[in-house]
Enzyme design. Structure first.
Site, PDB file in Angstrom:
ATOM      1  N   TYR A 136     -68.352 -28.022  27.600  1.00 57.46           N
ATOM      2  CA  TYR A 136     -69.640 -26.182  26.362  1.00 57.46           C
ATOM      3  C   TYR A 136     -69.716 -26.752  25.735  1.00 57.46           C
ATOM      4  O   TYR A 136     -69.103 -27.437  24.322  1.00 57.46           O
ATOM      5  CB  TYR A 136     -68.460 -24.859  26.942  1.00 57.46           C
ATOM      6  CG  TYR A 136     -68.524 -23.627  26.818  1.00 57.46           C
ATOM      7  CD1 TYR A 136     -69.013 -22.904  27.603  1.00 57.46           C
ATOM      8  CD2 TYR A 136     -69.215 -23.637  25.171  1.00 57.46           C
ATOM      9  CE1 TYR A 136     -69.716 -21.776  27.298  1.00 57.46           C
ATOM     10  CE2 TYR A 136     -69.296 -22.122  24.864  1.00 57.46           C
ATOM     11  CZ  TYR A 136     -69.815 -21.644  25.025  1.00 57.46           C
ATOM     12  OH  TYR A 136     -70.707 -20.462  25.306  1.00 57.46           O
ATOM     13  N   GLN A 197     -69.675 -15.838  31.199  1.00 60.38           N
ATOM     14  CA  GLN A 197     -70.100 -16.846  32.844  1.00 60.38           C
ATOM     15  C   GLN A 197     -70.021 -17.867  33.009  1.00 60.38           C
ATOM     16  O   GLN A 197     -70.004 -18.407  34.348  1.00 60.38           O
ATOM     17  CB  GLN A 197     -71.022 -15.527  32.616  1.00 60.38           C
ATOM     18  CG  GLN A 197     -72.106 -16.510  31.671  1.00 60.38           C
ATOM     19  CD  GLN A 197     -72.262 -15.718  30.568  1.00 60.38           C
ATOM     20  OE1 GLN A 197     -70.974 -15.210  30.222  1.00 60.38           O
ATOM     21  NE2 GLN A 197     -73.369 -15.530  29.788  1.00 60.38           N
ATOM     22  N   ASN A 220     -66.087 -19.859  21.474  1.00 60.18           N
ATOM     23  CA  ASN A 220     -64.917 -18.541  20.679  1.00 60.18           C
ATOM     24  C   ASN A 220     -64.285 -17.904  21.493  1.00 60.18           C
ATOM     25  O   ASN A 220     -63.822 -18.577  22.500  1.00 60.18           O
ATOM     26  CB  ASN A 220     -66.443 -17.742  20.507  1.00 60.18           C
ATOM     27  CG  ASN A 220     -66.873 -17.283  21.479  1.00 60.18           C
ATOM     28  OD1 ASN A 220     -66.555 -17.499  23.258  1.00 60.18           O
ATOM     29  ND2 ASN A 220     -68.760 -16.957  21.994  1.00 60.18           N
ATOM     30  N   SER A 243     -59.637 -25.089  12.250  1.00 63.97           N
ATOM     31  CA  SER A 243     -59.722 -26.438  12.678  1.00 63.97           C
ATOM     32  C   SER A 243     -59.027 -26.604  11.507  1.00 63.97           C
ATOM     33  O   SER A 243     -58.478 -25.291  10.727  1.00 63.97           O
ATOM     34  CB  SER A 243     -61.657 -27.485  11.992  1.00 63.97           C
ATOM     35  OG  SER A 243     -60.992 -28.723  11.497  1.00 63.97           O
ATOM     36  N   GLN A 265     -62.757 -29.102   5.226  1.00 61.30           N
ATOM     37  CA  GLN A 265     -62.065 -28.188   6.639  1.00 61.30           C
ATOM     38  C   GLN A 265     -62.869 -26.461   6.325  1.00 61.30           C
ATOM     39  O   GLN A 265     -62.997 -25.557   6.970  1.00 61.30           O
ATOM     40  CB  GLN A 265     -60.929 -28.157   6.913  1.00 61.30           C
ATOM     41  CG  GLN A 265     -60.376 -29.664   7.248  1.00 61.30           C
ATOM     42  CD  GLN A 265     -61.442 -29.634   8.376  1.00 61.30           C
ATOM     43  OE1 GLN A 265     -61.277 -29.577   9.738  1.00 61.30           O
ATOM     44  NE2 GLN A 265     -62.191 -31.401   8.540  1.00 61.30           N
ATOM     45  N   HIS A 268     -65.017 -24.524   7.628  1.00 65.44           N
ATOM     46  CA  HIS A 268     -65.735 -24.248   9.022  1.00 65.44           C
ATOM     47  C   HIS A 268     -65.676 -22.661   9.881  1.00 65.44           C
ATOM     48  O   HIS A 268     -66.758 -22.596  10.450  1.00 65.44           O
ATOM     49  CB  HIS A 268     -64.603 -24.936  10.191  1.00 65.44           C
ATOM     50  CG  HIS A 268     -64.766 -26.334  10.281  1.00 65.44           C
ATOM     51  ND1 HIS A 268     -65.996 -26.989  11.044  1.00 65.44           N
ATOM     52  CD2 HIS A 268     -64.180 -27.336   9.992  1.00 65.44           C
ATOM     53  CE1 HIS A 268     -65.738 -28.216  11.125  1.00 65.44           C
ATOM     54  NE2 HIS A 268     -64.518 -28.902  10.839  1.00 65.44           N
ATOM     55  N   GLU A 333     -53.934 -31.047  13.085  1.00 66.06           N
ATOM     56  CA  GLU A 333     -54.515 -31.795  13.445  1.00 66.06           C
ATOM     57  C   GLU A 333     -55.257 -33.266  12.755  1.00 66.06           C
ATOM     58  O   GLU A 333     -55.686 -34.152  13.561  1.00 66.06           O
ATOM     59  CB  GLU A 333     -55.840 -31.272  13.835  1.00 66.06           C
ATOM     60  CG  GLU A 333     -57.568 -31.495  14.514  1.00 66.06           C
ATOM     61  CD  GLU A 333     -58.063 -30.675  14.396  1.00 66.06           C
ATOM     62  OE1 GLU A 333     -59.551 -30.033  14.892  1.00 66.06           O
ATOM     63  OE2 GLU A 333     -58.741 -29.414  13.424  1.00 66.06           O
ATOM     64  N   HIS A 334     -55.660 -32.757  11.672  1.00 62.91           N
ATOM     65  CA  HIS A 334     -56.452 -33.998  10.456  1.00 62.91           C
ATOM     66  C   HIS A 334     -55.451 -34.222   9.540  1.00 62.91           C
ATOM     67  O   HIS A 334     -54.959 -33.545   8.569  1.00 62.91           O
ATOM     68  CB  HIS A 334     -57.439 -33.807  10.222  1.00 62.91           C
ATOM     69  CG  HIS A 334     -58.517 -33.650  10.865  1.00 62.91           C
ATOM     70  ND1 HIS A 334     -59.148 -31.934  11.089  1.00 62.91           N
ATOM     71  CD2 HIS A 334     -58.964 -34.301  11.503  1.00 62.91           C
ATOM     72  CE1 HIS A 334     -60.115 -31.603  12.289  1.00 62.91           C
ATOM     73  NE2 HIS A 334     -60.525 -32.907  12.379  1.00 62.91           N
ATOM     74  N   ASP A 367     -64.645 -36.910  11.770  1.00 63.38           N
ATOM     75  CA  ASP A 367     -65.976 -36.149  12.704  1.00 63.38           C
ATOM     76  C   ASP A 367     -67.282 -36.574  13.790  1.00 63.38           C
ATOM     77  O   ASP A 367     -67.481 -36.033  14.044  1.00 63.38           O
ATOM     78  CB  ASP A 367     -66.110 -35.027  11.467  1.00 63.38           C
ATOM     79  CG  ASP A 367     -64.994 -34.183  11.459  1.00 63.38           C
ATOM     80  OD1 ASP A 367     -64.246 -33.609  12.181  1.00 63.38           O
ATOM     81  OD2 ASP A 367     -65.387 -33.249  10.467  1.00 63.38           O
ATOM     82  N   GLU A 421     -29.605 -33.244  51.061  1.00 61.37           N
ATOM     83  CA  GLU A 421     -30.653 -32.395  51.012  1.00 61.37           C
ATOM     84  C   GLU A 421     -31.345 -31.046  51.337  1.00 61.37           C
ATOM     85  O   GLU A 421     -31.675 -30.103  51.842  1.00 61.37           O
ATOM     86  CB  GLU A 421     -32.289 -32.313  49.923  1.00 61.37           C
ATOM     87  CG  GLU A 421     -31.614 -33.257  48.859  1.00 61.37           C
ATOM     88  CD  GLU A 421     -33.245 -33.785  48.594  1.00 61.37           C
ATOM     89  OE1 GLU A 421     -34.055 -33.343  48.765  1.00 61.37           O
ATOM     90  OE2 GLU A 421     -33.002 -34.207  47.409  1.00 61.37           O
ATOM     91  N   HIS A 426     -37.302 -35.384  57.200  1.00 63.98           N
ATOM     92  CA  HIS A 426     -37.119 -35.952  56.282  1.00 63.98           C
ATOM     93  C   HIS A 426     -36.704 -36.896  56.080  1.00 63.98           C
ATOM     94  O   HIS A 426     -36.467 -39.089  56.395  1.00 63.98           O
ATOM     95  CB  HIS A 426     -36.789 -35.668  54.756  1.00 63.98           C
ATOM     96  CG  HIS A 426     -37.976 -34.850  54.076  1.00 63.98           C
ATOM     97  ND1 HIS A 426     -38.080 -33.424  54.646  1.00 63.98           N
ATOM     98  CD2 HIS A 426     -38.695 -35.340  53.147  1.00 63.98           C
ATOM     99  CE1 HIS A 426     -39.096 -33.087  53.651  1.00 63.98           C
ATOM    100  NE2 HIS A 426     -39.600 -34.129  52.462  1.00 63.98           N
TER     101      HIS A 426
END
Length: 435
Positions: A136, A197, A220, A243, A265, A268, A333-334, A367, A421, A426
């Site tokens: 995506y 979708q 999003n 971010s 950052q 963003h 994250e960073h 990045d 068991e 088995h």
């Protein structure tokens, strides 16, 4: 906690610091029930009506007027034309970044392995790539060719057979850099659909879209909610939050450099997080002054300002040991180690998506073109998650090949455990192999 007009100042020695930090870090990535209801309706429609539902939602949300799914599939000639249309400088940058990303990820290749026991029994592990993956890519105002490279290249290095990229094209507009990146990265098919979708079409398949094994890539809140909803039907990379960057500095780096790293950052979006930790209070003052001076020069100042005000902070600690402890609590994250000797701190870093070593390694290089992946765990999930990589597009199958002698020996153990068991079949299945 004190504040200037731009960013909060915190002191780790304050009695209220722990609760202040918790409030600063708090983030729930997908929590809107109204969005979840809309997404559920869209997914159900795509499952029931396939292509027709995708066309309907695409026309509604992206202001398109297509009549069939075939119109949403981007022809190879259009992708080639985009590659030819971008400037030589842009193409050179994409190709240079792609080469570095590919080289780095080739080092992540996993090998199948086996070993043979004394009685001839063979045990091992076989590595295979996923067959189909969906990528995506945001469209419209957002245009991220770097994300195409970071998601597509490790998939192709892993050996994925078919990589389908979906990207919304509001009003029929496509970004040439995104298409060019798809060509350079080796994407097999590009389809101009987006939103829930697109996620549903990839997860369940339609008459035109083959069902994939995994869906990766940012989007999003509707995309994130849809990815969470289809998880289990397919694999997903992660549910990413905003971010974030955490800079640990010894107070010797040029304040302008650190100010811009924090801005990188914050620009963003308004929910991005930028935090600086340093034992030198005077240095924090100098960085704050640099931020105030530089912000009016930034083209995205209207985004940076609320990001810093809402989720940013300059934090004073007692020493670099406390700074490292704080970093491990945040699990960023960073993480930038903007210090004289970053190697000395590295063994103590337990949780971070990507670690940028030294004063001359800004997060922005990671990045785009350093080589390691920029798809990283956010919101503290670096405590248990890793960057996207080749291993995310490969699977491990266990190999077990028993010799007659090995089966006879193992049957004793298996039979005892199975009967404990109360699983008689088995036990008998194993016992039939006894000599």
């Amino acid at each position: 906690m004190t504040s200037n007009p731009l960013i909060a100042r915190l002191d780790a020695s304050d009695a209220e610091f722990s609760s202040q930090l918790d409030a600063l870090l708090a983030w729930d990535s997908v929590s809107d029930t109204k969005v979840a209801d809309i997404v559920a309706e869209i997914i159900a429609a795509v499952k029931a009506r396939g292509d027709a539902a995708v066309v309907e939602y695409t026309n509604r949300f992206d202001r398109r007027t297509v009549t069939s799914m075939s119109e949403l599939v981007v022809p190879a000639e259009r992708i080639a034309a985009a590659l030819a249309a971008i400037s030589s400088e842009q193409r050179g940058a994409l190709e240079a970044a792609a080469t570095r990303v590919r080289t780095y990820h080739e080092h992540q290749q996993q090998e199948s392995w086996r070993y043979t026991e004394a009685d001839g029994t063979v045990l091992g592990q076989q590595i295979t790539a996923m067959q189909r993956v969906g990528l995506y890519v945001p469209g419209g105002k957002a245009s991220y060719p770097s994300s195409v490279l970071m998601n597509a290249i490790p998939a192709k290095v892993a050996g994925v057979d078919e990589l389908t990229m979906v990207v919304p094209a509001p009003d029929g507009v496509l970004n040439d850099m995104v298409l060019a990146a798809a060509a350079i990265a080796g994407v097999d098919r590009v389809v101009t659909m987006g939103g829930a979708q697109a996620v549903a079409a990839l997860a369940y398949g339609t008459e035109t879209i083959a069902r994939v094994d995994k869906i990766v890539g940012p989007g999003n809140i509707f995309v994130a909610t849809a990815k969470r909803a289809v998880f289990g039907q397919v694999a997903i990379d992660m549910i990413a939050g905003p971010s974030e960057i955490l800079v640990l500095c010894d107070g010797q780096t040029d304040p302008d450099w650190i100010a811009m790293d924090l801005f990188s950052q914050a620009e963003h979006d308004e929910q991005a997080q930028s935090i600086l930790v340093c034992p030198d209070g005077d240095y924090l003052d100098r960085v704050a002054a640099a931020m105030a001076r530089l912000l009016p020069t930034m083209s995205r100042a209207d985004i940076i300002r609320p990001s810093l005000a809402n989720r940013g902070a300059l934090i004073k600690v007692a020493d670099m040991n406390e700074a490292v402890a704080l970093s491990n609590r945040i699990a960023p994250e960073h993480l930038e180690l903007s210090v004289a000797d970053p190697e000395a701190l590295l063994p103590s870093i337990r949780h971070a998506g990507a670690i940028f070593m030294g004063r001359h390694t800004p997060e922005a290089l990671g990045d785009y073109c350093a080589g390691p992946n920029h798809v990283l765990p956010t919101s503290g999930t670096a405590r248990f998650s890793s960057p996207l990589g080749v291993y995310d597009f490969q699977k491990r199958s266990s190999i077990i090949f028993c010799s007659p002698e090995g089966a006879s020996v193992l049957a004793e153990t298996a039979s005892t455990l199975a009967r404990s068991e109360a699983l008689e079949a088995h036990a008998l299945s194993a016992e039939y192999r006894k000599r």
